[in-house]
Design a protein around this motif. Structure first.
Motif, PDB file in Angstrom:
ATOM      1  N   LEU A 157      81.493  11.366  62.705  1.00  0.00           N
ATOM      2  CA  LEU A 157      80.514  12.166  62.984  1.00  0.00           C
ATOM      3  C   LEU A 157      80.257  13.323  64.245  1.00  0.00           C
ATOM      4  CD1 LEU A 157      79.945   9.806  66.567  1.00  0.00           C
ATOM      5  CD2 LEU A 157      82.103   9.984  65.325  1.00  0.00           C
ATOM      6  N   SER A 158      79.513  13.915  64.726  1.00  0.00           N
ATOM      7  CA  SER A 158      79.673  15.087  65.099  1.00  0.00           C
ATOM      8  C   SER A 158      79.200  15.297  66.576  1.00  0.00           C
ATOM      9  CB  SER A 158      78.696  16.090  64.425  1.00  0.00           C
ATOM     10  OG  SER A 158      76.748  15.068  64.482  1.00  0.00           O
ATOM     11  N   ALA A 159      79.125  16.352  67.105  1.00  0.00           N
ATOM     12  CA  ALA A 159      78.829  16.173  68.318  1.00  0.00           C
ATOM     13  C   ALA A 159      77.355  17.080  68.628  1.00  0.00           C
ATOM     14  CB  ALA A 159      79.245  17.646  68.749  1.00  0.00           C
ATOM     15  N   GLN A 160      77.028  16.111  69.592  1.00  0.00           N
ATOM     16  CA  GLN A 160      75.215  15.871  70.037  1.00  0.00           C
ATOM     17  C   GLN A 160      75.261  16.687  71.024  1.00  0.00           C
ATOM     18  OE1 GLN A 160      73.615  14.254  67.380  1.00  0.00           O
ATOM     19  NE2 GLN A 160      75.170  13.776  65.994  1.00  0.00           N
ATOM     20  N   PRO A 161      73.532  17.161  70.701  1.00  0.00           N
ATOM     21  CA  PRO A 161      72.692  17.915  71.638  1.00  0.00           C
ATOM     22  C   PRO A 161      72.316  17.020  73.354  1.00  0.00           C
ATOM     23  CG  PRO A 161      71.289  17.409  70.353  1.00  0.00           C
ATOM     24  CD  PRO A 161      72.474  17.345  69.374  1.00  0.00           C
ATOM     25  N   VAL A 162      72.679  17.471  74.005  1.00  0.00           N
ATOM     26  CA  VAL A 162      72.551  17.117  75.571  1.00  0.00           C
ATOM     27  C   VAL A 162      71.723  17.576  76.323  1.00  0.00           C
ATOM     28  CG1 VAL A 162      73.897  16.248  77.465  1.00  0.00           C
ATOM     29  CG2 VAL A 162      75.096  16.066  75.277  1.00  0.00           C
ATOM     30  N   ALA A 201      94.280  -0.222  82.915  1.00  0.00           N
ATOM     31  CA  ALA A 201      93.777  -0.423  84.410  1.00  0.00           C
ATOM     32  C   ALA A 201      93.103  -2.263  84.066  1.00  0.00           C
ATOM     33  CB  ALA A 201      92.094   0.156  85.021  1.00  0.00           C
ATOM     34  N   THR A 202      93.047  -2.361  82.509  1.00  0.00           N
ATOM     35  CA  THR A 202      93.113  -3.871  82.793  1.00  0.00           C
ATOM     36  C   THR A 202      93.586  -4.816  81.342  1.00  0.00           C
ATOM     37  OG1 THR A 202      91.491  -2.786  80.264  1.00  0.00           O
ATOM     38  CG2 THR A 202      90.537  -2.752  81.813  1.00  0.00           C
ATOM     39  N   GLY A 203      95.126  -3.954  81.822  1.00  0.00           N
ATOM     40  CA  GLY A 203      95.893  -4.909  81.157  1.00  0.00           C
ATOM     41  C   GLY A 203      95.930  -4.889  80.086  1.00  0.00           C
ATOM     42  N   GLY A 204      95.679  -3.317  79.378  1.00  0.00           N
ATOM     43  CA  GLY A 204      95.634  -3.709  78.124  1.00  0.00           C
ATOM     44  C   GLY A 204      96.680  -1.879  77.113  1.00  0.00           C
ATOM     45  N   ASP A 205      96.444  -2.352  76.098  1.00  0.00           N
ATOM     46  CA  ASP A 205      97.290  -0.593  75.821  1.00  0.00           C
ATOM     47  C   ASP A 205      96.450  -0.604  74.525  1.00  0.00           C
ATOM     48  OD1 ASP A 205      99.576   0.937  75.536  1.00  0.00           O
ATOM     49  OD2 ASP A 205     100.970  -0.412  74.385  1.00  0.00           O
ATOM     50  N   CYS A 206      96.159   0.609  74.899  1.00  0.00           N
ATOM     51  CA  CYS A 206      94.995   0.890  73.500  1.00  0.00           C
ATOM     52  C   CYS A 206      95.279   2.675  73.074  1.00  0.00           C
ATOM     53  CB  CYS A 206      93.690   0.915  73.374  1.00  0.00           C
ATOM     54  SG  CYS A 206      92.980  -0.435  74.269  1.00  0.00           S
ATOM     55  N   LEU A 207      94.933   3.036  72.075  1.00  0.00           N
ATOM     56  CA  LEU A 207      95.339   4.503  71.674  1.00  0.00           C
ATOM     57  C   LEU A 207      94.185   4.799  70.193  1.00  0.00           C
ATOM     58  CD1 LEU A 207      97.228   7.049  71.759  1.00  0.00           C
ATOM     59  CD2 LEU A 207      98.339   6.152  69.602  1.00  0.00           C
ATOM     60  N   ILE A 208      93.649   5.726  70.767  1.00  0.00           N
ATOM     61  CA  ILE A 208      91.966   5.802  70.294  1.00  0.00           C
ATOM     62  C   ILE A 208      93.227   7.501  69.543  1.00  0.00           C
ATOM     63  CG2 ILE A 208      90.411   6.583  70.047  1.00  0.00           C
ATOM     64  CD1 ILE A 208      89.632   5.446  72.397  1.00  0.00           C
ATOM     65  N   ARG A 209      92.808   7.864  68.410  1.00  0.00           N
ATOM     66  CA  ARG A 209      93.059   9.087  67.571  1.00  0.00           C
ATOM     67  C   ARG A 209      91.951   9.969  66.881  1.00  0.00           C
ATOM     68  NH1 ARG A 209      98.799   8.874  65.823  1.00  0.00           N
ATOM     69  NH2 ARG A 209      99.200   6.776  66.956  1.00  0.00           N
ATOM     70  N   THR A 210      91.952  10.685  67.290  1.00  0.00           N
ATOM     71  CA  THR A 210      90.792  12.136  66.863  1.00  0.00           C
ATOM     72  C   THR A 210      90.767  13.711  66.342  1.00  0.00           C
ATOM     73  OG1 THR A 210      90.138  13.447  69.026  1.00  0.00           O
ATOM     74  CG2 THR A 210      89.295  11.032  69.179  1.00  0.00           C
ATOM     75  N   ARG A 211      90.321  13.458  65.169  1.00  0.00           N
ATOM     76  CA  ARG A 211      90.336  14.876  64.627  1.00  0.00           C
ATOM     77  C   ARG A 211      89.132  15.461  64.143  1.00  0.00           C
ATOM     78  NH1 ARG A 211      92.328  11.607  60.474  1.00  0.00           N
ATOM     79  NH2 ARG A 211      91.073  11.419  58.469  1.00  0.00           N
ATOM     80  N   LYS A 212      89.613  17.083  63.548  1.00  0.00           N
ATOM     81  CA  LYS A 212      88.640  17.620  63.662  1.00  0.00           C
ATOM     82  C   LYS A 212      88.671  17.994  62.354  1.00  0.00           C
ATOM     83  CE  LYS A 212      85.793  20.615  65.860  1.00  0.00           C
ATOM     84  NZ  LYS A 212      84.278  20.548  66.535  1.00  0.00           N
ATOM     85  N   GLU A 213      87.203  17.786  61.550  1.00  0.00           N
ATOM     86  CA  GLU A 213      87.287  18.468  60.238  1.00  0.00           C
ATOM     87  C   GLU A 213      85.680  19.439  60.317  1.00  0.00           C
ATOM     88  OE1 GLU A 213      87.077  14.952  57.368  1.00  0.00           O
ATOM     89  OE2 GLU A 213      89.521  14.397  58.033  1.00  0.00           O
ATOM     90  N   GLY A 214      86.225  20.728  60.395  1.00  0.00           N
ATOM     91  CA  GLY A 214      85.028  21.530  60.561  1.00  0.00           C
ATOM     92  C   GLY A 214      84.125  21.431  61.193  1.00  0.00           C
ATOM     93  N   ALA A 215      83.097  20.802  61.292  1.00  0.00           N
ATOM     94  CA  ALA A 215      81.890  20.803  62.453  1.00  0.00           C
ATOM     95  C   ALA A 215      82.236  18.975  63.023  1.00  0.00           C
ATOM     96  CB  ALA A 215      80.194  20.888  61.826  1.00  0.00           C
ATOM     97  N   ALA A 216      83.214  18.237  61.887  1.00  0.00           N
ATOM     98  CA  ALA A 216      82.748  17.019  62.152  1.00  0.00           C
ATOM     99  C   ALA A 216      84.314  16.431  62.765  1.00  0.00           C
ATOM    100  CB  ALA A 216      83.146  16.014  60.747  1.00  0.00           C
ATOM    101  N   ILE A 217      83.823  15.603  63.769  1.00  0.00           N
ATOM    102  CA  ILE A 217      85.018  14.569  63.720  1.00  0.00           C
ATOM    103  C   ILE A 217      85.272  13.646  63.262  1.00  0.00           C
ATOM    104  CG2 ILE A 217      85.252  14.462  67.587  1.00  0.00           C
ATOM    105  CD1 ILE A 217      83.089  16.397  67.768  1.00  0.00           C
TER     106      ILE A 217
END
Length: 260
Positions: free
Chosen positions: A113-118, A235-251
């Motif tokens: 996806l890509s960054a959106q105007p706010v 905080a919720t007793g979980g253990d999550c890992l999110i990975r992100t990367r940039k590809e040009g303008a895409a996220i």
């Protein structure tokens, strides 16, 4: 009705943020909301439009959402299981018609996806600190609003001790977010090992705090301009890992998905 139960962004088997992927074109929004409330779990409904395009419709137990990335990863796992040789799968969101692309890595799924105007304005440290129940001086940098489809107020704190010492006023955050057009506050910090850690506050019930918030990881990636590894869920007793990367303008935001 066909229901798939999955955990997303798991860092190890048995962890992750749960979501139900539901295939049932007959349900109206009220019925879908009632089902999410009854299951007390994030639900995403897959629909096929008149043009053949796939649409995804997200519901938390308390409200409909324009975008939920952990549920989108669950959709990716369901769709790629049917077509494992697909290079990419396009979907669009039901609320705002945002176009997303689902891709598969060696052991993980990603949403491109890509960054959106706010439209929402950044707020001062004093306002953000008051909402989080801490002194303004404890915030590490000025708060910023960023979005990849669901705007978040990103608030950096000094370290993990500060992160888990927050005392958020959830009712005030919800009221402020509704007025400002922002989907809650994401507090985050940089860890000594180079990864990041965060907590998301957009539910009125503290028991519903997210174990992983993909839209916040995407917003943080847009703000920082670099790919990250983001931990969440302590905080919720979980253990999550999110990975992100940039590809040009895409996220790209992604992680592991496990069928329950």
């Amino acid at each position: 009705m066909h229901i798939h139960s999955l955990r997303c962004f798991s860092s190890r088997p048995g962890t992750g943020n749960p979501a139900l992927v539901i295939e049932d074109k007959e349900q109206d929004p009220d019925a879908r909301q009632a089902l999410a409330r009854a299951r007390d779990t994030t639900c995403v409904f897959i629909d096929v439009g008149s043009d053949g395009a796939l649409s995804v419709d997200y519901y938390y137990p308390h409200k409909r959402s324009p975008l939920c990335l952990h549920a989108t990863l669950a959709v990716a796992a369901v769709l790629f299981a049917r077509d494992p040789h697909a290079g990419a799968i396009a979907v669009r969101t039901a609320v705002e018609g945002q176009h997303l692309e689902l891709v598969r890595g060696s052991e993980e799924y990603f949403v491109r996806l890509s960054a959106q105007p706010v439209a929402a304005r950044d707020v001062g440290a004093d306002v953000a600190a008051e909402l989080l129940g801490v002194p303004a001086a404890s915030l590490a940098t000025p708060p910023r609003v960023a979005s990849v489809g669901s705007p978040k107020l990103l608030v950096k704190v000094a370290d993990t001790d500060a992160l888990y010492g927050l005392a958020p006023d959830l009712a005030r955050i919800a009221a402020w977010g509704k007025e400002a057009g922002v989907n809650g506050i994401y507090a985050w910090c940089r860890r000594d090992d180079g990864t990041f850690e965060g907590r998301n506050f957009n539910h009125l019930d503290p028991r519903l705090e997210d174990s992983a918030t993909g839209v916040a990881a995407g917003a943080l990636t847009a703000l920082l301009g670099l790919g990250i590894r983001l931990r969440q869920g302590r905080a919720t007793g979980g253990d999550c890992l999110i990975r992100t990367r940039k590809e040009g303008a895409a996220i790209l935001v992604g992680g592991a998905v496990e069928t329950i």
